[in-house]
Write a protein that holds these residues in place. Structure first.
Motif, mmCIF file in Angstrom:
data_model
loop_
_atom_site.group_PDB
_atom_site.id
_atom_site.type_symbol
_atom_site.label_atom_id
_atom_site.label_comp_id
_atom_site.label_asym_id
_atom_site.label_seq_id
_atom_site.Cartn_x
_atom_site.Cartn_y
_atom_site.Cartn_z
ATOM 1 N N UNK A 152 9.344 -6.562 5.230
ATOM 2 C CA UNK A 152 8.246 -5.718 5.721
ATOM 3 C C UNK A 152 7.702 -4.828 4.598
ATOM 4 N N UNK A 153 8.611 -4.269 3.798
ATOM 5 C CA UNK A 153 8.206 -3.384 2.706
ATOM 6 C C UNK A 153 7.351 -4.120 1.683
ATOM 7 N N UNK A 154 7.835 -5.249 1.194
ATOM 8 C CA UNK A 154 7.138 -5.948 0.126
ATOM 9 C C UNK A 154 5.769 -6.447 0.602
ATOM 10 N N UNK A 155 5.690 -6.902 1.839
ATOM 11 C CA UNK A 155 4.398 -7.358 2.362
ATOM 12 C C UNK A 155 3.446 -6.188 2.571
ATOM 13 N N UNK A 156 3.965 -5.087 3.094
ATOM 14 C CA UNK A 156 3.122 -3.897 3.300
ATOM 15 C C UNK A 156 2.558 -3.402 1.969
ATOM 16 N N UNK A 157 3.406 -3.380 0.918
ATOM 17 C CA UNK A 157 2.955 -2.869 -0.374
ATOM 18 C C UNK A 157 1.925 -3.793 -1.024
ATOM 19 N N UNK A 165 -17.016 -6.758 -4.530
ATOM 20 C CA UNK A 165 -17.870 -7.917 -4.721
ATOM 21 C C UNK A 165 -17.098 -9.231 -4.836
ATOM 22 N N UNK A 166 -15.774 -9.146 -4.889
ATOM 23 C CA UNK A 166 -14.916 -10.339 -4.868
ATOM 24 C C UNK A 166 -13.572 -9.918 -4.280
ATOM 25 N N UNK A 167 -12.768 -10.845 -3.793
ATOM 26 C CA UNK A 167 -11.477 -10.480 -3.189
ATOM 27 C C UNK A 167 -10.532 -9.827 -4.201
ATOM 28 N N UNK A 168 -9.673 -8.973 -3.674
ATOM 29 C CA UNK A 168 -8.680 -8.259 -4.484
ATOM 30 C C UNK A 168 -7.294 -8.814 -4.160
ATOM 31 N N UNK A 169 -6.557 -9.189 -5.219
ATOM 32 C CA UNK A 169 -5.201 -9.702 -5.078
ATOM 33 C C UNK A 169 -4.206 -8.582 -5.384
ATOM 34 N N UNK A 170 -3.308 -8.322 -4.438
ATOM 35 C CA UNK A 170 -2.224 -7.370 -4.645
ATOM 36 C C UNK A 170 -0.903 -8.107 -4.547
ATOM 37 N N UNK A 171 0.114 -7.591 -5.229
ATOM 38 C CA UNK A 171 1.427 -8.238 -5.213
ATOM 39 C C UNK A 171 2.509 -7.195 -5.363
ATOM 40 N N UNK A 172 3.673 -7.504 -4.807
ATOM 41 C CA UNK A 172 4.823 -6.623 -4.968
ATOM 42 C C UNK A 172 6.090 -7.472 -4.925
ATOM 43 N N UNK A 173 7.105 -7.026 -5.664
ATOM 44 C CA UNK A 173 8.371 -7.757 -5.747
ATOM 45 C C UNK A 173 9.528 -6.794 -5.541
ATOM 46 N N UNK A 174 10.512 -7.207 -4.737
ATOM 47 C CA UNK A 174 11.740 -6.434 -4.578
ATOM 48 C C UNK A 174 12.943 -7.361 -4.741
ATOM 49 N N UNK A 175 14.022 -6.777 -5.230
ATOM 50 C CA UNK A 175 15.294 -7.478 -5.370
ATOM 51 C C UNK A 175 16.212 -6.937 -4.283
ATOM 52 N N UNK A 219 1.875 4.559 -2.976
ATOM 53 C CA UNK A 219 3.189 5.134 -2.671
ATOM 54 C C UNK A 219 4.099 3.992 -2.225
ATOM 55 N N UNK A 220 5.138 3.723 -3.016
ATOM 56 C CA UNK A 220 6.024 2.593 -2.732
ATOM 57 C C UNK A 220 7.294 3.006 -2.001
ATOM 58 N N UNK A 221 7.306 4.191 -1.426
ATOM 59 C CA UNK A 221 8.468 4.675 -0.681
ATOM 60 C C UNK A 221 8.640 3.849 0.595
ATOM 61 N N UNK A 222 9.831 3.283 0.807
ATOM 62 C CA UNK A 222 10.052 2.514 2.042
ATOM 63 C C UNK A 222 9.987 3.419 3.282
ATOM 64 N N UNK A 223 9.496 2.864 4.368
ATOM 65 C CA UNK A 223 9.527 3.559 5.649
ATOM 66 C C UNK A 223 10.948 3.478 6.206
ATOM 67 N N UNK A 224 11.289 4.408 7.075
ATOM 68 C CA UNK A 224 12.604 4.387 7.708
ATOM 69 C C UNK A 224 12.746 3.095 8.522
ATOM 70 N N UNK A 225 13.872 2.428 8.375
ATOM 71 C CA UNK A 225 14.201 1.175 9.070
ATOM 72 C C UNK A 225 13.279 0.010 8.711
ATOM 73 N N UNK A 226 12.579 0.091 7.592
ATOM 74 C CA UNK A 226 11.707 -0.991 7.159
ATOM 75 C C UNK A 226 12.543 -2.025 6.399
ATOM 76 N N UNK A 227 12.420 -3.278 6.786
ATOM 77 C CA UNK A 227 13.163 -4.334 6.089
ATOM 78 C C UNK A 227 12.530 -4.587 4.725
#
Length: 189
Positions: free
Chosen positions: A43-48, A63-73, A32-40
């Protein structure tokens, strides 16, 4: 690190991660990529990014690390999502036209024991755009699934007059910072 998981179906992220010469398996996560209220935006992109990586681990990719990424404009402290229709896209392009905006990309690496993350901010300046240029770009269908309504690696690259930061972060995966994060993650194991 011999191998990781990539919690993204993005062909751009797959292509970029391949450039690092790291073996990986790609899968998708539903977050769920919905921003939290008052989230910068930061904060949003790092949380996601963290959420995507941690969701991958919770799905059993352990069994190995998982890489996640998110981008905002971001323009004028406003997060620009994917355009919903032509009018929304046109509004976005008129806001970005002749101005500088920020692209924030977060990366996170997660295992059953820990999660580490980084956020990369890049300033991107567009040339002034005519209505004809905006309409022509819309008809390429490139903007449809892109945050901020554009992909720098495509035709919108011709709109960019100046970039300060990571070109690859604007594409969706900062190569230098990703390699650094993987090294730091391994050093702390």
């Amino acid at each position: 690190m011999s191998a990781i998981y990539l919690a993204s179906q993005s062909p751009r992220r797959r292509e970029l991660l391949s450039q690092l010469g790291i073996e990986f398996v790609q899968f998708s996560v539903d977050a769920d990529e919905t921003p939290f209220e008052n989230e910068s935006a930061r904060q949003l992109v790092e949380r996601l990014a963290r959420l995507k990586a941690e969701t991958g681990v919770a799905m059993g990719y352990e069994d190995r690390p998982v890489l996640g990424s998110d981008t905002v404009v971001v323009y004028d402290n406003h997060i620009m999502g994917k355009p919903t229709d032509f009018e929304d896209f046109q509004r976005m392009m008129k806001q970005l036209s002749g101005r500088t905006h920020q692209v924030l990309t977060a990366i996170a690496l997660s295992s059953t024991h820990k999660t580490m993350s980084k956020v990369v901010t890049t300033d991107v300046t567009f040339k002034p755009l005519s209505d004809d240029e905006i309409t022509a770009y819309w008809h390429t269908q490139e903007p449809l699934d892109k945050a901020g309504g554009y992909g720098i690696q495509g035709r919108a690259g011709a709109f960019v007059t100046h970039l300060s930061g990571s070109y690859f972060a604007v594409m969706g995966l900062p190569l230098y910072e990703t390699q650094e994060l993987i090294a730091e993650f391994n050093n702390e194991l």
